[in-house]
Design a protein around this motif. Structure first.
Motif, PDB file in Angstrom:
ATOM      1  N   ALA A 135       0.875  -1.176   0.000  1.00  0.00           N
ATOM      2  CA  ALA A 135       0.000   0.000   0.000  1.00  0.00           C
ATOM      3  C   ALA A 135       0.908   1.221   0.000  1.00  0.00           C
ATOM      4  O   ALA A 135       1.961   1.229   0.640  1.00  0.00           O
ATOM      5  CB  ALA A 135      -0.922   0.025   1.209  1.00  0.00           C
ATOM      6  N   PHE A 136       0.513   2.230  -0.733  1.00  0.00           N
ATOM      7  CA  PHE A 136       1.306   3.447  -0.869  1.00  0.00           C
ATOM      8  C   PHE A 136       0.714   4.509   0.047  1.00  0.00           C
ATOM      9  O   PHE A 136      -0.471   4.812  -0.033  1.00  0.00           O
ATOM     10  CB  PHE A 136       1.274   3.914  -2.326  1.00  0.00           C
ATOM     11  N   ILE A 137       1.533   5.055   0.911  1.00  0.00           N
ATOM     12  CA  ILE A 137       1.083   6.037   1.893  1.00  0.00           C
ATOM     13  C   ILE A 137       1.579   7.418   1.493  1.00  0.00           C
ATOM     14  O   ILE A 137       2.772   7.637   1.348  1.00  0.00           O
ATOM     15  CB  ILE A 137       1.610   5.698   3.304  1.00  0.00           C
ATOM     16  N   ARG A 138       0.639   8.321   1.320  1.00  0.00           N
ATOM     17  CA  ARG A 138       0.960   9.724   1.017  1.00  0.00           C
ATOM     18  C   ARG A 138       0.574  10.559   2.234  1.00  0.00           C
ATOM     19  O   ARG A 138      -0.559  10.483   2.697  1.00  0.00           O
ATOM     20  CB  ARG A 138       0.160  10.206  -0.184  1.00  0.00           C
ATOM     21  N   PRO A 139       1.489  11.359   2.733  1.00  0.00           N
ATOM     22  CA  PRO A 139       1.176  12.107   3.942  1.00  0.00           C
ATOM     23  C   PRO A 139       0.211  13.269   3.748  1.00  0.00           C
ATOM     24  O   PRO A 139      -0.276  13.818   4.709  1.00  0.00           O
ATOM     25  CB  PRO A 139       2.533  12.605   4.425  1.00  0.00           C
TER      26      PRO A 139
END
Length: 94
Positions: A22-26
């Motif tokens: 999963a790609f986490i973008r802040p």
């Protein structure tokens, strides 16, 4: 950066399966780099962490929804931030 990540996986002999990540973008702002990395790696699961900043620059992160938690549960998480001056945002996400 992405090529180094793929090279690292090759070195440790681990097959890259985008469904395991999963790609986490802040945040939602200035995410063109994040979107390009995510597309290049073909990662479908993504989370945009929502945050609020007060007048003094203090950041408060909003709680993840149940759906967001379910989407990242059991996944390897890749975190991306476009700026790392203090890494405060990244610390808040973690």
């Amino acid at each position: 950066m992405v090529n180094n990540f793929r090279r690292y996986l090759d070195e440790i002999n681990e097959k890259f399966n985008p469904d395991d990540y999963a790609f986490i973008r802040p945040d939602k702002g200035r995410n063109i780099g994040a979107m390009r990395i995510q597309e290049f790696l073909n990662i479908k699961n993504k989370i945009n962490f929502e945050k609020d900043r007060d007048l003094h620059g203090h950041t408060t992160f909003k709680e993840l929804t149940t759906e967001q938690i379910d989407n990242i549960r059991g996944k390897n998480l890749l975190l991306y931030d476009d700026e790392g001056a203090t890494f405060g945002t990244m610390a808040g996400v973690i």
